[in-house]
Write a protein that holds these residues in place. Structure first.
Motif, PDB file in Angstrom:
ATOM      1  N   MET A 226       0.820  -1.222   0.000  1.00 38.84           N
ATOM      2  CA  MET A 226       0.000   0.000   0.000  1.00 38.84           C
ATOM      3  C   MET A 226       0.852   1.270   0.000  1.00 38.84           C
ATOM      4  O   MET A 226       0.323   2.377   0.091  1.00 38.84           O
ATOM      5  CB  MET A 226      -0.939   0.001   1.212  1.00 38.84           C
ATOM      6  CG  MET A 226      -2.028  -1.069   1.125  1.00 38.84           C
ATOM      7  SD  MET A 226      -2.820  -1.393   2.718  1.00 38.84           S
ATOM      8  CE  MET A 226      -3.580   0.184   3.075  1.00 38.84           C
ATOM      9  N   GLY A 227       2.169   1.113  -0.070  1.00 38.59           N
ATOM     10  CA  GLY A 227       3.041   2.275  -0.218  1.00 38.59           C
ATOM     11  C   GLY A 227       3.657   2.775   1.074  1.00 38.59           C
ATOM     12  O   GLY A 227       4.285   3.842   1.097  1.00 38.59           O
ATOM     13  N   ILE A 228       3.482   2.025   2.168  1.00 42.86           N
ATOM     14  CA  ILE A 228       4.013   2.463   3.463  1.00 42.86           C
ATOM     15  C   ILE A 228       5.402   1.844   3.673  1.00 42.86           C
ATOM     16  O   ILE A 228       5.626   0.676   3.357  1.00 42.86           O
ATOM     17  CB  ILE A 228       3.030   2.059   4.590  1.00 42.86           C
ATOM     18  CG1 ILE A 228       1.756   2.909   4.461  1.00 42.86           C
ATOM     19  CG2 ILE A 228       3.657   2.200   5.962  1.00 42.86           C
ATOM     20  CD1 ILE A 228       0.578   2.416   5.227  1.00 42.86           C
ATOM     21  N   ASP A 229       6.320   2.633   4.216  1.00 50.57           N
ATOM     22  CA  ASP A 229       7.684   2.168   4.482  1.00 50.57           C
ATOM     23  C   ASP A 229       7.685   1.458   5.833  1.00 50.57           C
ATOM     24  O   ASP A 229       7.509   2.103   6.875  1.00 50.57           O
ATOM     25  CB  ASP A 229       8.622   3.381   4.496  1.00 50.57           C
ATOM     26  CG  ASP A 229      10.060   2.992   4.824  1.00 50.57           C
ATOM     27  OD1 ASP A 229      10.314   1.805   5.115  1.00 50.57           O
ATOM     28  OD2 ASP A 229      10.915   3.901   4.791  1.00 50.57           O
ATOM     29  N   THR A 230       7.893   0.137   5.830  1.00 49.84           N
ATOM     30  CA  THR A 230       7.793  -0.619   7.085  1.00 49.84           C
ATOM     31  C   THR A 230       9.048  -0.438   7.960  1.00 49.84           C
ATOM     32  O   THR A 230       9.088  -0.922   9.082  1.00 49.84           O
ATOM     33  CB  THR A 230       7.555  -2.119   6.809  1.00 49.84           C
ATOM     34  OG1 THR A 230       8.568  -2.567   5.907  1.00 49.84           O
ATOM     35  CG2 THR A 230       6.197  -2.352   6.202  1.00 49.84           C
ATOM     36  N   GLY A 231      10.038   0.256   7.448  1.00 52.33           N
ATOM     37  CA  GLY A 231      11.235   0.530   8.238  1.00 52.33           C
ATOM     38  C   GLY A 231      11.089   1.769   9.119  1.00 52.33           C
ATOM     39  O   GLY A 231      11.975   2.077   9.919  1.00 52.33           O
ATOM     40  N   ARG A 232       9.985   2.495   8.962  1.00 54.73           N
ATOM     41  CA  ARG A 232       9.767   3.717   9.755  1.00 54.73           C
ATOM     42  C   ARG A 232       8.440   3.609  10.500  1.00 54.73           C
ATOM     43  O   ARG A 232       7.528   2.906  10.051  1.00 54.73           O
ATOM     44  CB  ARG A 232       9.737   4.939   8.816  1.00 54.73           C
ATOM     45  CG  ARG A 232      11.104   5.251   8.215  1.00 54.73           C
ATOM     46  CD  ARG A 232      11.054   6.573   7.469  1.00 54.73           C
ATOM     47  NE  ARG A 232      10.434   6.463   6.157  1.00 54.73           N
ATOM     48  CZ  ARG A 232       9.559   7.336   5.655  1.00 54.73           C
ATOM     49  NH1 ARG A 232       9.179   8.381   6.368  1.00 54.73           N
ATOM     50  NH2 ARG A 232       9.070   7.180   4.440  1.00 54.73           N
ATOM     51  N   PRO A 233       8.308   4.319  11.639  1.00 58.35           N
ATOM     52  CA  PRO A 233       7.077   4.190  12.433  1.00 58.35           C
ATOM     53  C   PRO A 233       5.834   4.719  11.697  1.00 58.35           C
ATOM     54  O   PRO A 233       5.924   5.687  10.936  1.00 58.35           O
ATOM     55  CB  PRO A 233       7.360   5.019  13.689  1.00 58.35           C
ATOM     56  CG  PRO A 233       8.505   5.904  13.357  1.00 58.35           C
ATOM     57  CD  PRO A 233       9.290   5.232  12.271  1.00 58.35           C
ATOM     58  N   LEU A 234       4.729   4.035  11.987  1.00 52.85           N
ATOM     59  CA  LEU A 234       3.445   4.382  11.360  1.00 52.85           C
ATOM     60  C   LEU A 234       2.409   4.601  12.453  1.00 52.85           C
ATOM     61  O   LEU A 234       2.320   3.815  13.406  1.00 52.85           O
ATOM     62  CB  LEU A 234       2.991   3.222  10.460  1.00 52.85           C
ATOM     63  CG  LEU A 234       1.577   3.306   9.874  1.00 52.85           C
ATOM     64  CD1 LEU A 234       1.493   4.416   8.819  1.00 52.85           C
ATOM     65  CD2 LEU A 234       1.159   1.962   9.264  1.00 52.85           C
ATOM     66  N   VAL A 235       1.624   5.665  12.320  1.00 50.77           N
ATOM     67  CA  VAL A 235       0.454   5.851  13.180  1.00 50.77           C
ATOM     68  C   VAL A 235      -0.760   6.012  12.255  1.00 50.77           C
ATOM     69  O   VAL A 235      -0.612   6.485  11.130  1.00 50.77           O
ATOM     70  CB  VAL A 235       0.605   7.081  14.114  1.00 50.77           C
ATOM     71  CG1 VAL A 235       1.720   6.855  15.112  1.00 50.77           C
ATOM     72  CG2 VAL A 235       0.867   8.372  13.315  1.00 50.77           C
ATOM     73  N   SER A 236      -1.929   5.601  12.748  1.00 48.07           N
ATOM     74  CA  SER A 236      -3.087   5.541  11.827  1.00 48.07           C
ATOM     75  C   SER A 236      -4.394   5.898  12.511  1.00 48.07           C
ATOM     76  O   SER A 236      -4.523   5.780  13.727  1.00 48.07           O
ATOM     77  CB  SER A 236      -3.261   4.111  11.297  1.00 48.07           C
ATOM     78  OG  SER A 236      -2.085   3.656  10.730  1.00 48.07           O
TER      79      SER A 236
END
Ligand code: UDP
Length: 430
Positions: A226-236
């Protein structure tokens, strides 16, 4: 004007390991007492939003308990009907304005035609669960037969309703045998005491594709596509694009937090389009504008662009996020909060309506009232992994005890059985 919706069967036994024995046995007992009765749930959208989510599980659970349970979705023949009912929804949650005579005419005429169709097709049940204001007039329009029980369930945040719409609609509640609200604070004043009220907050189905916590590798694989970089933190935030869910405030909170957490990414997932919510596309466009050209803000609106089913995407995004937000300013309950908590995630919720019932501030999540406060909690949780883990674990256990579907089924069936037996249940506590 309406259609029946079938759902794949489930087995009650699969829920038992997650439940306290007392609750599990009580539910089986009440279901046994209801055995011969036919139950009907009616609502206004097949998919999208919390009520559809609850019913797609509640109906098969009822059947697995041995109660003949069906679901009917209304399908009025005028598109303006849902424009008016969305306005009613917004006004009940506090937006200003009044319903014009033309709007009231559309509302009553459409629902009248639905009721006529139900009568013509001899729709029948012993217990009618009618969900939300879209269908409220039905009990008046379909005079009930001897022995039938009619229950209206209001899932809306009625903390500060627009008085004019309340005055126009609340008399219709008097045609029911029982009313159900999600919180004591929502019960309108001047409702009278003729019709008993039960307080029953919603719940999630822990066994669905959406709510069975996904393996982290799989979740990361999906969000990567989906285009998200899994090496950096994600909040949703996972939510319909809706005025009351404050998606703009979420973007603002992310922007402030990112100053302390470089590389932070934000996902806003609003794929669930409900037929009874015509405002989603408009709200989405304003969020696109607000987000500007930040490549680390990921906005999702079109389910057709997703690599897997919506339920899997929701699960993946919730699992792959370090922190979840539900920054609503009004929220009847907010299933997304419970969904995140069940996955052991720290959830930051708006200090509003049903979110207050779910999150014990500082213990099983955080409650916030501004983007600044939200950003501060984001940073705290992103920087302190042990705090995030502790809150997530407390959150999951709190959901197990209070917000799993069998508890809600027990609430619904207990009150229906009491009504059938002619006993009035009265108001119960939160
Ligand atoms: N939901 C979804 N896909 C999305 C966004 C939301 O399936 O992209 C689901 C969400 O997982 C939850 C429901 O829609 O089960 C929303 O229920 P909630 O009570 O949080 O809010 P409502 O939409 O009823 O106001």
């Amino acid at each position: 004007m309406f259609f029946k919706l079938d759902h794949p069967p489930v087995s009650y036994e699969d829920y038992r390991p997650l439940l306290d024995t007392e609750l599990a046995d009580q539910l089986a007992k009440v279901a046994g007492e209801m055995g011969q009765l036919r139950v009907l749930h009616l609502n206004s959208t097949a998919t999208g939003g919390g009520v559809a989510e609850i019913l797609q599980s509640m109906v098969p659970l009822g059947n697995s308990l041995g109660i003949e349970t069906e679901r009917i979705v209304i399908n009025p023949d005028a598109a303006e009907f849902f424009d008016v009912t969305k306005k009613i929804h917004n006004m009940l949650q506090g937006s200003e304005g009044e319903l014009s005579p033309e709007e009231l005419e559309i509302y009553f005429t459409c629902i009248h035609r639905v009721a006529d169709d139900m009568r013509d097709k001899a729709l029948a049940a012993d217990v009618w669960f009618v969900h939300d204001p879209q269908l409220l007039p039905l009990a008046r329009l379909l005079p009930k037969k001897e022995g039938e029980v009619w229950i209206w369930i209001c899932h809306i945040d009625l903390t500060t309703p627009n008085k004019s719409v309340l005055e126009a609609l609340m008399p219709l509640t008097q045609d029911y045998d029982q009313l159900i609200f999600s919180q004591t604070a929502y019960v309108p004043q001047n409702l009278g005491d003729k019709v008993p009220v039960l307080i029953a907050p919603p719940a999630i189905d822990p066994l669905t594709v959406k709510n069975t916590p996904m393996d982290m590798t799989q979740a990361q694989k999906i969000v990567h596509i989906m285009g998200i970089d899994t090496g950096r933190p994600l909040v949703s935030q996972v939510s319909r694009f809706d005025l009351w869910k404050d998606p703009w405030g979420v973007v603002d909170a992310y922007r402030i937090a990112r100053e302390s957490v470089p590389g932070l990414q934000l996902a806003l997932l609003g794929l669930s389009q409900a037929t009874d919510d015509p405002e989603g596309a408009k709200v989405f466009q304003t969020v696109v504008d607000h987000a500007g050209d930040d490549p680390d803000i990921h906005l999702y609106f079109d389910p057709a662009t997703m690599p897997v089913s919506v339920d899997e995407v929701v699960n993946a995004v919730q699992m792959a996020s370090a922190v979840l937000m539900q920054k609503s300013t009004r929220e009847g309950f907010g299933l997304t909060v419970t969904e995140g908590m069940w996955k052991g995630k720290p959830v930051i919720g708006g200090d509003a309506g049903g979110i207050r019932v779910q999150i014990n501030d500082g213990v099983s999540g955080f409650l916030v009232s501004s983007p600044e406060e939200c950003a501060q909690r984001l940073v705290e949780l992103l920087k302190d992994k042990s705090l995030a883990t502790r809150i997530g674990e407390t959150a999951r256990e709190s959901v197990r005890q209070r917000f799993l579907l069998p508890r809600l089924a027990l609430d619904y069936l207990t009150v229906a059985a009491s009504q059938v037996n002619g006993r009035l249940p009265g108001v119960s506590g939160d």
